[in-house]
Design a protein around this motif. Structure first.
Motif, PDB file in Angstrom:
ATOM      1  N   MET A 118       0.838  -1.286  -0.223  1.00  0.00           N
ATOM      2  CA  MET A 118      -0.066   0.078   0.019  1.00  0.00           C
ATOM      3  C   MET A 118       0.942   1.480   0.043  1.00  0.00           C
ATOM      4  SD  MET A 118      -2.860  -1.138   2.858  1.00  0.00           S
ATOM      5  CE  MET A 118      -3.920  -2.720   2.483  1.00  0.00           C
ATOM      6  N   ASP A 119       0.347   2.361  -0.398  1.00  0.00           N
ATOM      7  CA  ASP A 119       1.206   3.374  -0.254  1.00  0.00           C
ATOM      8  C   ASP A 119      -0.209   4.626  -0.334  1.00  0.00           C
ATOM      9  OD1 ASP A 119       3.225   5.269  -1.078  1.00  0.00           O
ATOM     10  OD2 ASP A 119       2.643   5.728  -3.190  1.00  0.00           O
ATOM     11  N   GLY A 120       0.534   5.886   0.507  1.00  0.00           N
ATOM     12  CA  GLY A 120      -0.445   6.956   0.438  1.00  0.00           C
ATOM     13  C   GLY A 120      -0.794   7.099   1.974  1.00  0.00           C
ATOM     14  N   THR A 121      -1.953   7.732   2.019  1.00  0.00           N
ATOM     15  CA  THR A 121      -2.234   8.339   3.475  1.00  0.00           C
ATOM     16  C   THR A 121      -2.797   6.967   4.423  1.00  0.00           C
ATOM     17  OG1 THR A 121      -3.216  10.501   2.702  1.00  0.00           O
ATOM     18  CG2 THR A 121      -3.886   9.871   4.930  1.00  0.00           C
ATOM     19  N   VAL A 122      -2.210   6.956   5.451  1.00  0.00           N
ATOM     20  CA  VAL A 122      -2.769   6.334   6.429  1.00  0.00           C
ATOM     21  C   VAL A 122      -3.239   6.871   7.746  1.00  0.00           C
ATOM     22  CG1 VAL A 122      -1.078   4.642   5.772  1.00  0.00           C
ATOM     23  CG2 VAL A 122      -0.353   6.126   7.498  1.00  0.00           C
ATOM     24  N   VAL A 123      -4.163   6.042   8.637  1.00  0.00           N
ATOM     25  CA  VAL A 123      -4.659   6.505   9.758  1.00  0.00           C
ATOM     26  C   VAL A 123      -4.415   5.604  11.002  1.00  0.00           C
ATOM     27  CG1 VAL A 123      -6.525   7.685   8.473  1.00  0.00           C
ATOM     28  CG2 VAL A 123      -6.839   5.645   9.345  1.00  0.00           C
ATOM     29  N   GLN A 124      -4.687   6.188  12.171  1.00  0.00           N
ATOM     30  CA  GLN A 124      -4.803   5.305  13.253  1.00  0.00           C
ATOM     31  C   GLN A 124      -5.957   5.312  13.809  1.00  0.00           C
ATOM     32  OE1 GLN A 124      -1.307   7.555  15.175  1.00  0.00           O
ATOM     33  NE2 GLN A 124      -0.059   5.871  15.041  1.00  0.00           N
ATOM     34  N   VAL A 125      -6.284   4.409  14.374  1.00  0.00           N
ATOM     35  CA  VAL A 125      -7.791   4.156  14.901  1.00  0.00           C
ATOM     36  C   VAL A 125      -7.772   3.584  16.368  1.00  0.00           C
ATOM     37  CG1 VAL A 125      -9.941   2.554  14.518  1.00  0.00           C
ATOM     38  CG2 VAL A 125      -8.332   3.714  12.327  1.00  0.00           C
ATOM     39  N   ASN A 126      -8.708   4.091  17.253  1.00  0.00           N
ATOM     40  CA  ASN A 126      -9.086   3.578  18.752  1.00  0.00           C
ATOM     41  C   ASN A 126      -9.689   2.425  18.579  1.00  0.00           C
ATOM     42  OD1 ASN A 126     -11.417   4.460  18.814  1.00  0.00           O
ATOM     43  ND2 ASN A 126     -10.758   6.441  19.864  1.00  0.00           N
ATOM     44  N   ASN A 127      -9.967   2.001  19.770  1.00  0.00           N
ATOM     45  CA  ASN A 127     -10.749   0.850  20.181  1.00  0.00           C
ATOM     46  C   ASN A 127     -12.172   0.966  19.798  1.00  0.00           C
ATOM     47  OD1 ASN A 127      -8.486  -0.730  20.788  1.00  0.00           O
ATOM     48  ND2 ASN A 127      -8.755  -0.152  23.156  1.00  0.00           N
ATOM     49  N   GLN A 128     -12.732   2.326  19.831  1.00  0.00           N
ATOM     50  CA  GLN A 128     -13.853   2.764  19.452  1.00  0.00           C
ATOM     51  C   GLN A 128     -14.328   2.859  18.059  1.00  0.00           C
ATOM     52  OE1 GLN A 128     -12.467   4.225  22.371  1.00  0.00           O
ATOM     53  NE2 GLN A 128     -13.311   2.378  23.497  1.00  0.00           N
ATOM     54  N   LYS A 129     -13.177   2.703  16.982  1.00  0.00           N
ATOM     55  CA  LYS A 129     -13.256   2.877  15.694  1.00  0.00           C
ATOM     56  C   LYS A 129     -13.147   4.229  15.184  1.00  0.00           C
ATOM     57  CE  LYS A 129     -13.306  -1.404  14.818  1.00  0.00           C
ATOM     58  NZ  LYS A 129     -12.067  -2.198  14.299  1.00  0.00           N
ATOM     59  N   VAL A 130     -12.876   5.284  16.171  1.00  0.00           N
ATOM     60  CA  VAL A 130     -12.576   6.449  15.800  1.00  0.00           C
ATOM     61  C   VAL A 130     -11.332   6.755  15.501  1.00  0.00           C
ATOM     62  CG1 VAL A 130     -12.327   8.805  16.872  1.00  0.00           C
ATOM     63  CG2 VAL A 130     -14.252   7.399  18.112  1.00  0.00           C
TER      64      VAL A 130
END
Length: 604
Positions: free
Chosen positions: A137-149
């Motif tokens: 994969m390439d490009g923007t990534v995100v981080q997600v908490n346990n509540q899927k936020v």
């Protein structure tokens, strides 16, 4: 609910495929990307789609029109597409964003229709489709908490590979509620565009929103649904395999790739043969620690590689050659072997393909099984004999003492034995069955030993193999075909440090042996296979129910993302009921057995 598709870009990295057309007009297996997007939306009842166009826009407008399968099509034009990025394209469509709940997607995607369906049925009003980060994969990534936020958007320049296990890749498909668009996103979009200009990305606005105390953006995490982003010709090639609806064609295309399967998410490769228990994490970490030096420095020449290989196998450096995989060394035999060569069929294709057809004496064992008596008889028919031990694909094994007796007989008659021991370390009796020793080589100048390090040591990506013999004339001829820099620095470093991990390697081989015996029992219990005895890390199997090997391989790949070796048409294979199945780790093998039991239920 409406949809907005961003389709203004030029797609320069696709070269000839987008020379005279916009990116979303690219065809994948005969269907354009824009058709696939619109089909997914129309199938889910979306009444209106706004397409932001730019480069070669008239081609797209003429192709799609203003109504697509009952869905109203509206166009917004970005006339400065070559000077702006997607934030400006989305800003141009802001008035439409304020009208309704919206599905936003980019036009260079190919994906399963069910992603849209699943997204629409999720009760959360505002969602970003994300997938657990993988190396392709390439490009923007995100981080997600346990509540899927979604707690953070991380652009390319802030990507930290040490943290990649915590990352999710944005698929560039979103569901925005009208409330979110009116109260948060569009106002921030206008402010960000005014402050930062037109040459930014709309994800930056989402990144700002995630820093607010009231962050409504949650993650819709995929769980195996297929998707791919197409930026260049290689992406196109991969997408054509992933999204091939013809199962026969898909299997053919996958088989012709000969590897690179890490680009196909979640696929279990039961075709190619490696050691799943080695290298260990400790060894991999040692290699990682030297990554910069290994990639930025030249490797040593062939003399040093032979010295290292000799150290690894305790063989004189003048009697061993290091190859870029065993395949390179097999090819060198053409100039080294004189006279006819007996080849036991079915065989590893690299051997018969490396020899002129007139030089080959084909040998066919009964029911894929043979022992010393057959080998002795066959030596009377040829000047040289090829023996893969354990054999590929049959797994047939000749004990060491019998191989020595064969060597004695061939030595007396002036004949050469080419012995491939690529899988000998998986033998139940262990490495003691191997002839890779200085004493044996010195005693038998009529012996040529070949071993694939890639297969048994689980490092096919660095391509290593060795050839050993006390026949100096043969070694010199084979060496002439090799480049001075045929081994890269990663392969050299592996040879340099492998001595520290001998015990770990022996343990990994014993794990394969144990799992092989367990897997054999499970395969037989399915009732679908006659499983032939094997001392390697694979099984030759004959189907016992009314399904062909080709049909089974197609079903496994198309419906279950599992790739096996269909042996139909291979020389020495009679009929259409033969497959080769690799031994992987326990969890993978359990999934394989569960899948086979499911398929079996459809046959009975």
């Amino acid at each position: 609910m409406q949809a907005v598709i961003l389709a203004a870009g030029m797609g320069n990295r696709l070269g000839k495929y987008t020379k005279n057309n916009t990116k979303c007009m690219l065809e994948i297996n005969g269907t354009t990307l824009i058709e696939r997007d619109l089909d997914a939306l129309a199938a889910n009842g979306i009444p209106r789609c706004v397409i932001v166009v730019g480069y070669q826009k008239q081609n797209l407008i003429d192709f799609v029109g203003t109504n697509y399968k009952g869905m109203e099509i509206v166009y917004v034009s970005n006339d400065v597409y070559d000077k702006t990025n997607n934030i400006y394209s989305l800003w141009l469509a802001k008035d439409w964003l304020l009208k309704d709940d919206t599905i936003l997607l980019e036009s260079d995607l190919i994906f399963e229709n069910r992603i849209i369906s699943d997204l629409l049925h999720d009760p959360e009003p505002t969602l970003a489709v994300v997938d657990l980060y993988q190396s392709w994969m390439d490009g923007t990534v995100v981080q997600v908490n346990n509540q899927k936020v979604i707690t953070n958007f991380i652009p390319k320049k802030f990507f930290d590979y040490q943290e990649r296990h915590t990352y999710y890749k944005t698929v560039n498909i979103y569901k925005f509620s009208r409330e979110f668009l009116v109260e948060s996103y569009v106002p921030f979009l206008e402010a960000y565009s005014t402050a930062m200009g037109k040459n930014e990305y709309y994800e930056q606005v989402l990144r700002v929103i995630t820093t607010l105390e009231k962050n409504e953006l949650k993650a819709f995490c995929l769980s195996g649904q297929k998707w791919y982003e197409i930026d260049d010709a290689q992406d196109r090639d991969i997408a054509e395999v992933m999204f091939c609806d013809d199962s026969d064609e898909k299997l053919s295309r996958m088989s012709k790739r000969f590897g690179g399967y890490w680009r196909f998410p979640g696929m279990l490769d039961y075709c190619y043969l490696v050691n799943p228990y080695f290298p260990t994490p400790v060894m991999l970490n040692e290699m990682k620690s030297s990554f910069h030096d290994l990639i930025s420095e030249y490797p040593s020449g062939l003399n040093v590689q032979n010295l290292l290989a000799g150290k690894m196998f305790s063989i004189d450096e003048e009697q061993i050659l290091t190859g870029n995989g065993a395949a390179e060394l097999i090819r060198s035999l053409d100039a080294s072997l004189k006279g006819s060569v007996g080849v036991v069929y079915p065989s590893f294709n690299e051997y018969p393909e490396s020899l002129p057809s007139h030089q080959i004496v084909p040998l066919f064992p009964a029911d894929m099984q043979y022992g010393l008596s057959e080998l002795l008889r066959w030596t009377e028919q040829c000047d040289n004999l090829l023996l893969i031990n354990p054999d590929n694909p049959s797994g047939n094994f000749i004990p060491k003492n019998d191989v020595i007796r064969l060597l004695d007989k061939m030595k007396d008659t002036g004949k050469t034995l080419v012995l491939d021991e690529s899988f000998i370390d998986f033998c139940s009796l262990g490495a003691s069955e191997s002839l890779f020793s200085q004493d044996v080589i010195d005693s038998y100048p009529n012996l040529v030993l070949i071993k694939s390090i890639s297969k048994s040591y689980g490092v096919p990506g660095i391509r290593l193999g060795v050839l050993a013999s006390s026949n100096s004339t043969l070694i010199k001829k084979a060496r002439k075909s090799l480049s001075i820099w045929n081994i890269n620095s990663f392969g050299e470093f592996f040879l340099q440090i492998i001595g520290k991990y001998r015990k770990d390697y022996a343990l990994a081989c014993s794990q394969i042996i144990g799992e092989r015996e367990r897997f054999k029992i499970l395969l037989e219990k399915t009732g679908l296979f006659k499983v032939y005895p094997s001392q390697a890390n694979y099984f030759l199997c004959k189907l016992t129910m009314p399904i062909t090997a080709r049909a089974l391989a197609k079903t496994l790949l198309a419906d279950h993302n599992i790739f096996i070796k269909d042996l139909t048409g291979k020389k020495g294979i009679d009929g259409t009921s033969w497959v080769r199945i690799a031994v992987r780790n326990g969890s993978d093998n359990d999934r394989f057995i569960s899948t086979i039991n499911t398929i079996k239920g459809t046959i009975e």
